[in-house]
Design an enzyme around this catalytic site. Structure first.
Site, PDB file in Angstrom:
ATOM      1  N   LYS A   1       0.836  -1.213   0.000  1.00 28.66           N
ATOM      2  CA  LYS A   1       0.000   0.000   0.000  1.00 28.66           C
ATOM      3  C   LYS A   1       0.872   1.266   0.000  1.00 28.66           C
ATOM      4  CE  LYS A   1      -2.169  -1.188   3.847  1.00 28.66           C
ATOM      5  NZ  LYS A   1      -1.571  -2.502   4.191  1.00 28.66           N
TER       6      LYS A   1
ATOM      7  N   ARG B   1      -9.795   0.497   9.083  1.00 28.70           N
ATOM      8  CA  ARG B   1      -9.293  -0.848   9.362  1.00 28.70           C
ATOM      9  C   ARG B   1     -10.308  -1.671  10.130  1.00 28.70           C
ATOM     10  NH1 ARG B   1      -3.384   0.459   9.107  1.00 28.70           N
ATOM     11  NH2 ARG B   1      -2.137  -1.370   9.555  1.00 28.70           N
TER      12      ARG B   1
ATOM     13  N   ARG C   1      11.760  -5.889   5.060  1.00 34.04           N
ATOM     14  CA  ARG C   1      11.468  -4.474   4.769  1.00 34.04           C
ATOM     15  C   ARG C   1      12.342  -3.567   5.628  1.00 34.04           C
ATOM     16  NH1 ARG C   1       5.469  -1.923   5.128  1.00 34.04           N
ATOM     17  NH2 ARG C   1       5.613  -2.404   7.364  1.00 34.04           N
TER      18      ARG C   1
ATOM     19  N   ARG D   1      11.458  -1.423  11.073  1.00 27.99           N
ATOM     20  CA  ARG D   1      10.421  -1.007  12.014  1.00 27.99           C
ATOM     21  C   ARG D   1      10.291  -2.056  13.124  1.00 27.99           C
ATOM     22  NH1 ARG D   1       5.150   0.625   8.469  1.00 27.99           N
ATOM     23  NH2 ARG D   1       4.183  -0.551  10.162  1.00 27.99           N
TER      24      ARG D   1
ATOM     25  N   ARG E   1      -0.061  -9.065  13.576  1.00 28.74           N
ATOM     26  CA  ARG E   1      -0.712  -8.059  12.715  1.00 28.74           C
ATOM     27  C   ARG E   1      -1.567  -8.745  11.652  1.00 28.74           C
ATOM     28  NH1 ARG E   1       4.234  -4.860  10.672  1.00 28.74           N
ATOM     29  NH2 ARG E   1       2.762  -3.575   9.535  1.00 28.74           N
TER      30      ARG E   1
HETATM   31  P1  AMP Z   1       0.697   0.715   9.200  1.00 28.70           P
HETATM   32  O1  AMP Z   1       1.857   1.594   8.941  1.00 28.70           O
HETATM   33  O2  AMP Z   1      -0.522   1.079   8.379  1.00 28.70           O
HETATM   34  O3  AMP Z   1       1.051  -0.755   9.104  1.00 28.70           O
HETATM   35  O4  AMP Z   1       0.257   0.961  10.728  1.00 28.70           O
HETATM   36  C1  AMP Z   1       1.142   0.711  11.803  1.00 28.70           C
HETATM   37  C2  AMP Z   1       0.351   0.552  13.089  1.00 28.70           C
HETATM   38  O5  AMP Z   1      -0.389   1.749  13.377  1.00 28.70           O
HETATM   39  C3  AMP Z   1      -0.720  -0.547  13.067  1.00 28.70           C
HETATM   40  O6  AMP Z   1      -0.177  -1.834  13.364  1.00 28.70           O
HETATM   41  C4  AMP Z   1      -1.663  -0.064  14.163  1.00 28.70           C
HETATM   42  O7  AMP Z   1      -1.120  -0.286  15.454  1.00 28.70           O
HETATM   43  C5  AMP Z   1      -1.658   1.441  13.936  1.00 28.70           C
HETATM   44  N1  AMP Z   1      -2.713   1.852  12.967  1.00 28.70           N
HETATM   45  C6  AMP Z   1      -2.526   2.397  11.724  1.00 28.70           C
HETATM   46  N2  AMP Z   1      -3.712   2.658  11.137  1.00 28.70           N
HETATM   47  C7  AMP Z   1      -4.663   2.271  12.019  1.00 28.70           C
HETATM   48  C8  AMP Z   1      -6.078   2.268  11.983  1.00 28.70           C
HETATM   49  N3  AMP Z   1      -6.766   2.708  10.913  1.00 28.70           N
HETATM   50  N4  AMP Z   1      -6.745   1.776  13.071  1.00 28.70           N
HETATM   51  C9  AMP Z   1      -6.075   1.331  14.167  1.00 28.70           C
HETATM   52  N5  AMP Z   1      -4.731   1.302  14.260  1.00 28.70           N
HETATM   53  C10 AMP Z   1      -4.020   1.771  13.199  1.00 28.70           C
END
Ligand code: AMP
Length: 208
Positions: A8, A83, A122, A155, A166
């Site tokens: 994404k 999400r 990554r 990360r 996740r």
């Molecule tokens: P990402 O970079 O999109 O993988 O997001 C990293 C982390 O941020 C996720 O594992 C969640 O802990 C939190 N996060 C990001 N977007 C959301 C969302 N829409 N709802 C809840 N937690 C989020």
């Protein structure tokens, strides 16, 4: 939409350039809040470190203020949001109030074993967010970003045990959104397994 590691964030860069729309990534906004030690960052950090979802109420409030910023008025691409079904419902309500709507929900499909392979290798630039891969797309100088010379790191939530968690959160809480957008006639599916450019052409041809 798509599981962690579907691509994404990788696809968002060129799509944003091609269509000049705001790219709004909840993960990026949250990481920025953690870095700058805001109240939101402090509240979100333990969920993020564990690979769990940050509570809906915090995310919805954060997105309400982000979507009201100037750059979102001409169109936007959401990345990592919504999400949960509760977030999707809140988003629809919020956009209706703003006289706007979601045109399409694009799902990038990738199998779990590919996700695990991709995410454990990554690497990201902690200064500009550029994405690399320790096997397939290395930086020219080890640990240094090609774009901005910032530090390139793994990360914390890309550790294998956190990735597996996740993925289970994705299947339990986010996958039901496919139904939500399918029923609304807005779901578009893209195979995320091919090369980055191939996935990108599919995304771009969808828009035309
Ligand atoms: P990402 O970079 O999109 O993988 O997001 C990293 C982390 O941020 C996720 O594992 C969640 O802990 C939190 N996060 C990001 N977007 C959301 C969302 N829409 N709802 C809840 N937690 C989020």
């Amino acid at each position: 939409m798509g599981p962690p590691g579907a691509g994404k964030g990788t696809q968002a860069g060129p799509v944003k350039k091609a269509y000049k729309m705001a790219h709004i990534s909840t993960g990026d906004i949250l990481r920025e809040n953690v870095r700058s030690c805001t109240e939101l960052g402090a509240a979100a950090k333990r969920y993020m470190d564990a690979g769990s979802l940050v509570p809906d109420s915090l995310i919805i409030e954060m997105m309400e203020s982000r979507l009201n910023e100037e750059d979102a008025s001409e169109g936007f691409m959401l990345d990592g949001f919504p999400r949960t079904v509760a977030q999707a419902t809140a988003l629809d309500e919020l956009l209706e109030k703003m006289g706007s709507r979601i045109d399409a929900a694009i799902l990038i499909e990738v199998d779990d074993d590919v996700v695990i392979r991709r995410l454990t290798s990554r690497r990201v630039c902690s200064a500009c967010g550029a994405i690399y891969n320790a096997i397939a797309h290395k930086t020219k100088v080890d640990g240094v970003c090609d774009n901005c010379s910032g530090p390139v790191i793994q990360r914390d939530d890309d550790a294998e045990s956190v990735i597996r968690h996740r993925l289970s959160v994705y299947h339990d809480e986010t996958a039901p959104l496919m139904d939500y957008y399918e029923k609304a006639g807005k779901l578009r599916r893209v195979d995320g397994l091919g090369p980055v450019d191939g996935v990108l052409s599919c995304l771009v041809s969808m828009k035309n």
